[in-house]
Design a protein around this motif. Sequence first.
Motif, mmCIF file in Angstrom:
data_model
loop_
_atom_site.group_PDB
_atom_site.id
_atom_site.type_symbol
_atom_site.label_atom_id
_atom_site.label_comp_id
_atom_site.label_asym_id
_atom_site.label_seq_id
_atom_site.Cartn_x
_atom_site.Cartn_y
_atom_site.Cartn_z
ATOM 1 N N HIS A 92 0.833 -1.202 0.000
ATOM 2 C CA HIS A 92 0.000 0.000 0.000
ATOM 3 C C HIS A 92 0.872 1.259 0.000
ATOM 4 O O HIS A 92 0.689 2.160 -0.821
ATOM 5 N N GLU A 93 1.831 1.305 0.930
ATOM 6 C CA GLU A 93 2.713 2.475 0.996
ATOM 7 C C GLU A 93 3.594 2.560 -0.253
ATOM 8 O O GLU A 93 3.911 3.653 -0.727
ATOM 9 N N GLY A 94 3.983 1.409 -0.788
ATOM 10 C CA GLY A 94 4.758 1.394 -2.031
ATOM 11 C C GLY A 94 3.984 2.016 -3.175
ATOM 12 O O GLY A 94 4.555 2.739 -4.006
ATOM 13 N N ILE A 95 2.678 1.752 -3.230
ATOM 14 C CA ILE A 95 1.834 2.357 -4.272
ATOM 15 C C ILE A 95 1.793 3.871 -4.092
ATOM 16 O O ILE A 95 1.891 4.625 -5.060
ATOM 17 N N HIS A 96 1.686 4.330 -2.825
ATOM 18 C CA HIS A 96 1.747 5.786 -2.581
ATOM 19 C C HIS A 96 3.057 6.347 -3.133
ATOM 20 O O HIS A 96 3.064 7.351 -3.846
ATOM 21 N N GLY A 97 4.171 5.700 -2.777
ATOM 22 C CA GLY A 97 5.477 6.180 -3.223
ATOM 23 C C GLY A 97 5.599 6.156 -4.740
ATOM 24 O O GLY A 97 6.143 7.086 -5.344
ATOM 25 N N LEU A 98 5.073 5.101 -5.365
ATOM 26 C CA LEU A 98 5.125 4.990 -6.826
ATOM 27 C C LEU A 98 4.350 6.127 -7.489
ATOM 28 O O LEU A 98 4.824 6.745 -8.448
ATOM 29 N N VAL A 99 3.174 6.419 -6.955
ATOM 30 C CA VAL A 99 2.361 7.504 -7.531
ATOM 31 C C VAL A 99 3.072 8.844 -7.358
ATOM 32 O O VAL A 99 3.121 9.657 -8.284
ATOM 33 N N TRP A 100 3.670 9.058 -6.156
ATOM 34 C CA TRP A 100 4.432 10.306 -5.948
ATOM 35 C C TRP A 100 5.576 10.378 -6.940
ATOM 36 O O TRP A 100 5.844 11.429 -7.529
ATOM 37 N N ALA A 101 6.264 9.258 -7.142
ATOM 38 C CA ALA A 101 7.408 9.243 -8.069
ATOM 39 C C ALA A 101 6.958 9.537 -9.495
ATOM 40 O O ALA A 101 7.623 10.276 -10.224
ATOM 41 N N ILE A 102 5.829 8.977 -9.885
ATOM 42 C CA ILE A 102 5.307 9.237 -11.238
ATOM 43 C C ILE A 102 4.938 10.707 -11.374
ATOM 44 O O ILE A 102 5.258 11.351 -12.375
ATOM 45 N N CYS A 103 4.294 11.254 -10.341
ATOM 46 C CA CYS A 103 3.852 12.655 -10.408
ATOM 47 C C CYS A 103 5.024 13.636 -10.452
ATOM 48 O O CYS A 103 4.945 14.659 -11.120
ATOM 49 N N CYS A 104 6.116 13.326 -9.741
ATOM 50 C CA CYS A 104 7.240 14.271 -9.747
ATOM 51 C C CYS A 104 8.375 13.763 -10.635
ATOM 52 O O CYS A 104 9.440 14.368 -10.666
ATOM 53 N N ILE A 114 7.781 5.481 9.447
ATOM 54 C CA ILE A 114 6.711 5.071 10.356
ATOM 55 C C ILE A 114 6.598 6.125 11.446
ATOM 56 O O ILE A 114 7.602 6.510 12.045
ATOM 57 N N ILE A 115 5.379 6.613 11.662
ATOM 58 C CA ILE A 115 5.140 7.498 12.799
ATOM 59 C C ILE A 115 4.988 6.574 14.000
ATOM 60 O O ILE A 115 3.976 5.877 14.141
ATOM 61 N N VAL A 116 6.007 6.527 14.840
ATOM 62 C CA VAL A 116 6.091 5.534 15.914
ATOM 63 C C VAL A 116 4.934 5.670 16.905
ATOM 64 O O VAL A 116 4.344 4.669 17.319
ATOM 65 N N ARG A 117 4.589 6.907 17.254
ATOM 66 C CA ARG A 117 3.549 7.147 18.264
ATOM 67 C C ARG A 117 2.226 6.473 17.896
ATOM 68 O O ARG A 117 1.508 5.979 18.758
ATOM 69 N N THR A 118 1.909 6.441 16.584
ATOM 70 C CA THR A 118 0.634 5.858 16.157
ATOM 71 C C THR A 118 0.839 4.594 15.318
ATOM 72 O O THR A 118 -0.122 4.061 14.776
ATOM 73 N N LEU A 119 2.089 4.142 15.210
ATOM 74 C CA LEU A 119 2.439 2.975 14.389
ATOM 75 C C LEU A 119 1.875 3.110 12.973
ATOM 76 O O LEU A 119 1.330 2.165 12.414
ATOM 77 N N THR A 120 2.004 4.316 12.421
ATOM 78 C CA THR A 120 1.463 4.602 11.104
ATOM 79 C C THR A 120 2.580 4.626 10.064
ATOM 80 O O THR A 120 3.448 5.489 10.112
ATOM 81 N N PRO A 121 2.555 3.679 9.127
ATOM 82 C CA PRO A 121 3.535 3.732 8.055
ATOM 83 C C PRO A 121 3.211 4.904 7.135
ATOM 84 O O PRO A 121 2.045 5.234 6.936
ATOM 85 N N THR A 122 4.250 5.519 6.591
ATOM 86 C CA THR A 122 4.013 6.675 5.735
ATOM 87 C C THR A 122 4.871 6.626 4.483
ATOM 88 O O THR A 122 5.964 6.074 4.493
#
Length: 128
Positions: A92-104, A114-122
């Motif tokens: 899922h996060e890889g798809i986010h990164g891929l889309v960002w890479a395509i856009c820029c 990873i936001i450690v406090r909320t265990l949120t991958p980004t």
Amino acid sequence: MEREQRKLTASEQKRKLQFDKLSAQLVADGYKRYDLTVDIVKVSFIALAVMLPFVGIAVALYFAVNGAQGLNGSFKELLLFVAVTVACVFVHEGIHGLVWAICCRSFKAISFGIIVRTLTPTAPAPDL
Ligand SMILES: [Zn+2]
């Protein structure tokens, strides 16, 4: 009311500085700035509320197709389920990164964390 800000990593501080600089430039050029950010904890609750009906439908369909005997999975199958779920988070996060890479048009600016406090991958927006 001012939102409580979490401590940013060095990379996030750099990105925020670049964002603030570009934002100020755009405001100076006559654009209007709206803060549409949402607190990560609030987003997590909203995501849960949105997702639950779909989980309910998936579970109902599962039992409709497999009946109650579908629940006699082994511990090994449970571990496989957890492993696949965790792998899907990375995909899922890889798809986010891929889309960002395509856009820029560059992979160089993409970073993951990873936001450690909320265990949120980004996969945050690339550096501008
Ligand atoms: Zn996402």
